[in-house]
Design an enzyme around this catalytic site. Structure first.
Site, PDB file in Angstrom:
ATOM      1  N   LYS A  57      89.929  74.482  14.021  1.00  0.00           N
ATOM      2  CA  LYS A  57      90.831  75.604  14.642  1.00  0.00           C
ATOM      3  C   LYS A  57      90.677  75.789  15.789  1.00  0.00           C
ATOM      4  CE  LYS A  57      88.969  79.366  15.536  1.00  0.00           C
ATOM      5  NZ  LYS A  57      88.674  80.985  15.956  1.00  0.00           N
ATOM      6  N   ASN A  58      89.622  75.572  16.600  1.00  0.00           N
ATOM      7  CA  ASN A  58      89.907  75.671  18.056  1.00  0.00           C
ATOM      8  C   ASN A  58      90.549  74.517  18.891  1.00  0.00           C
ATOM      9  OD1 ASN A  58      88.056  77.852  17.881  1.00  0.00           O
ATOM     10  ND2 ASN A  58      85.846  76.682  18.011  1.00  0.00           N
ATOM     11  N   CYS A  66      87.416  88.722  18.700  1.00  0.00           N
ATOM     12  CA  CYS A  66      86.291  89.173  18.156  1.00  0.00           C
ATOM     13  C   CYS A  66      85.536  90.131  19.344  1.00  0.00           C
ATOM     14  CB  CYS A  66      85.475  88.310  17.484  1.00  0.00           C
ATOM     15  SG  CYS A  66      85.803  87.563  16.229  1.00  0.00           S
ATOM     16  N   ARG A  98      84.340  88.940  28.062  1.00  0.00           N
ATOM     17  CA  ARG A  98      84.727  87.555  28.335  1.00  0.00           C
ATOM     18  C   ARG A  98      85.848  87.688  29.316  1.00  0.00           C
ATOM     19  NH1 ARG A  98      85.708  85.124  22.234  1.00  0.00           N
ATOM     20  NH2 ARG A  98      86.322  87.081  21.875  1.00  0.00           N
ATOM     21  N   PRO A  99      85.474  87.794  30.652  1.00  0.00           N
ATOM     22  CA  PRO A  99      86.603  88.359  31.587  1.00  0.00           C
ATOM     23  C   PRO A  99      87.495  86.907  32.024  1.00  0.00           C
ATOM     24  CG  PRO A  99      84.428  87.557  32.674  1.00  0.00           C
ATOM     25  CD  PRO A  99      84.206  87.667  31.130  1.00  0.00           C
ATOM     26  N   VAL A 100      88.706  87.130  32.590  1.00  0.00           N
ATOM     27  CA  VAL A 100      89.457  86.226  32.974  1.00  0.00           C
ATOM     28  C   VAL A 100      89.568  85.980  34.432  1.00  0.00           C
ATOM     29  CG1 VAL A 100      91.198  86.997  31.096  1.00  0.00           C
ATOM     30  CG2 VAL A 100      91.417  88.086  33.501  1.00  0.00           C
ATOM     31  N   ASP A 101      88.320  86.067  34.846  1.00  0.00           N
ATOM     32  CA  ASP A 101      88.238  85.706  36.344  1.00  0.00           C
ATOM     33  C   ASP A 101      88.391  84.309  36.830  1.00  0.00           C
ATOM     34  OD1 ASP A 101      87.447  88.361  35.849  1.00  0.00           O
ATOM     35  OD2 ASP A 101      85.703  88.478  37.379  1.00  0.00           O
ATOM     36  N   ASP A 158      78.616  79.387  18.133  1.00  0.00           N
ATOM     37  CA  ASP A 158      79.299  79.675  16.979  1.00  0.00           C
ATOM     38  C   ASP A 158      78.509  79.461  15.561  1.00  0.00           C
ATOM     39  OD1 ASP A 158      81.609  80.621  18.256  1.00  0.00           O
ATOM     40  OD2 ASP A 158      82.860  79.007  18.000  1.00  0.00           O
ATOM     41  N   VAL A 177      75.179  82.493  25.486  1.00  0.00           N
ATOM     42  CA  VAL A 177      76.868  82.474  25.697  1.00  0.00           C
ATOM     43  C   VAL A 177      77.472  83.669  25.803  1.00  0.00           C
ATOM     44  CG1 VAL A 177      78.775  81.389  25.205  1.00  0.00           C
ATOM     45  CG2 VAL A 177      76.759  80.132  24.806  1.00  0.00           C
TER      46      VAL A 177
END
Length: 485
Positions: A58-59, A152, A157-160, A353, A375
């Site tokens: 999937k990933n 989820c 989970r920043p987009v910096d 995961d 993580v």
């Protein structure tokens, strides 16, 4: 070794269902069905046996689908898993104007008709991987307006890292009204960033910046890059489409920008997280099953932990595919599995995961075990639901102490709720061994990453049923009772 193979092969298994038997154009309406919230009802105590076929990754698929936006012409992806995340990514591409057809587990994408650089905001809110399209849109069209990613709720989970990388590639970026808006500052296109260091080896940022840099004018060197196998899959696809990427799979990736990429074909390799999940399913049920196809090098740490616990895991080649045969005929004196400690980390560390599923296993082992999550800081919500089933787990921040069955952990079925993909799968594993019946709601989270889960588990001998409501469950039970009488 690359896990995406650029030739037509069939990794089909007995339990693989495909998207549809006939070609069909993808639209939002035919991708997502509005059915009642399903529930999984699992009766524990079954011993698993037989072979389970592992679906495509999937990933890897999500990133490769996004990268088709870099390519003119037609791209074909084989062995695509039919999971809701894949469907949502196809819907995002369709909202941009891409033409998509799915058939027999394959997807054909043509992006020549893309006329928008702003994907559907509603779709973006539902899937973290949708943000991957930001890189290809900037690379090919010099502009992108993309909603902040959803997915989820397992932590911040920043987009910096993404934003800093885009700016290093010559983009002007601002975040406004829940969207990231960017355009090439020179009015022409992105430029090579030279050396760009990622403060954290983020898989998502590494993939997205690779896609953006592959069409930038000049050279970009990503350091402290993620090394996950899915990075290699993406690089293989892009290179096969005319890109120039070296060092993928290491912490230093060199990308030489090209002005044009063409369509190509690839076959997605097996999903390492699904394979690991079924290895853990065999361990928690004290069973023996065959899992294939697998890439053994991607599961080394998990296999080492299972062997240390007392499982026998044999690597073999069967039907031309690499396989794992796992048996829980225990090698230790007490004839039961022993607990172990786990610390998650970026690849080649223990996969985050697989952390929740491993926690479920540890509740059934002897002794005490410690899991440290490094993580995602909120990836412990499943512990509360496991405790409802009778597990003994103490969570303190990012650490969990799991007391095994010789310390009072005893799983018994009850209603529980999945709140994220992998945490939901941990509840499924626990339910397989819990005494009595477990009802799991929030199944749509699990559908994000596991194709045909119910059929695969039932094929191994588990008693699993899916219902859309309590009423349908009661009706089914009455019918079965009348049939048995």
């Amino acid at each position: 070794m690359a896990t995406a193979i650029f030739k037509s092969i069939n990794l089909h298994s007995n339990y693989h269902s495909r998207f549809t038997r006939n070609p069909k154009t993808v639209t939002k309406s035919n991708l997502v069905s509005h059915t009642p919230e399903p529930k999984l009802v699992i009766t524990g105590g079954s011993t698993l046996s037989g072979h389970v076929g592992i679906s495509g990754s999937k990933n890897s698929t999500l990133a490769i689908l996004a990268s088709t936006l870099c390519c003119s012409g037609t791209c074909k992806l084989n062995n695509v898993p039919n999971v809701s995340d894949t469907q949502k990514m196809c819907s995002i591409l369709s909202s941009l104007g891409a033409e998509i057809e799915v058939y027999n587990g394959d997807i054909v994408v043509n992006t020549d008709g893309v006329g928008s650089v702003e994907p559907c905001l509603d779709e973006m809110k539902e899937i973290r991987g949708g943000f991957f399209v930001m890189g290809p849109l900037l690379a090919r069209f010099g502009e992108a307006i993309v909603g902040l990613p959803g997915g989820c709720d397992i932590g911040v989970r920043p987009v910096d890292l993404y934003v800093d990388g885009f700016r290093a590639l010559g983009a002007a970026v601002e975040i406004r009204n829940g969207k990231v808006q960017a355009h090439a500052a020179n009015g022409r296109g992105l430029v090579g960033a030279g050396r760009f260091h990622l403060d954290y080896p983020s898989v998502g940022a590494t993939k997205t910046l690779m896609m953006a840099a592959c069409m930038a004018d000049g050279v970009t060197v990503l350091t402290n890059a993620a090394q996950e196998p899915e990075i290699i899959d993406l690089a293989d696809f892009l290179n096969n489409s005319g890109a120039s990427i070296e060092g993928d799979g290491t912490d230093k990736i060199i990308i030489r920008g090209k002005s044009h990429l063409h369509g190509s074909e690839c076959t997605t390799g097996p999903d390492r997280i699904e394979a690991g999940t079924f290895l853990l399913a065999a361990a928690i049920t004290r069973s023996g099953i065959l899992v294939s196809p697998v890439i053994p090098s991607q599961l080394l740490l998990l296999v080492d932990k299972l062997r240390a616990a007392g499982c026998r895991v044999t690597r073999m080649t069967l039907w031309r595919y690499r396989s794992f045969l796992i048996s829980t005929i225990c090698a230790n004196i007490k004839n039961d599995l022993q607990g172990f400690d786990v610390k998650t980390g970026p690849f080649p560390g223990f996969p985050t995961d697989l952390q929740p599923q491993t926690m479920a296993l540890l509740t059934t082992c002897n002794g005490s075990s410690i899991i440290q999550e490094t993580v995602f800081e909120k990836r412990m919500s499943h512990a509360h639901e496991l405790c409802k089933l009778g597990a003994r787990i103490e969570v303190c921040g990012s650490r969990a102490l799991i007391s095994g069955k010789n310390h009072g952990s005893c799983l018994r079925g009850c209603p529980v709720k999945a709140t994220d993909l992998r945490g939901g799968m941990a509840l499924v594993l626990a339910a397989l061994v819990a005494e009595g019946t477990t009802e799991i709601s929030g199944v749509t989270h699990i559908d994000q990453g596991y194709e045909n889960l119910e059929l695969k588990l039932r094929g191994l001998g588990a008693y699993v049923q899916e219902f859309d409501s309590f009423a349908s469950m009661r009706t089914s039970s009455i019918v079965e009772a009348l049939h048995d009488s």
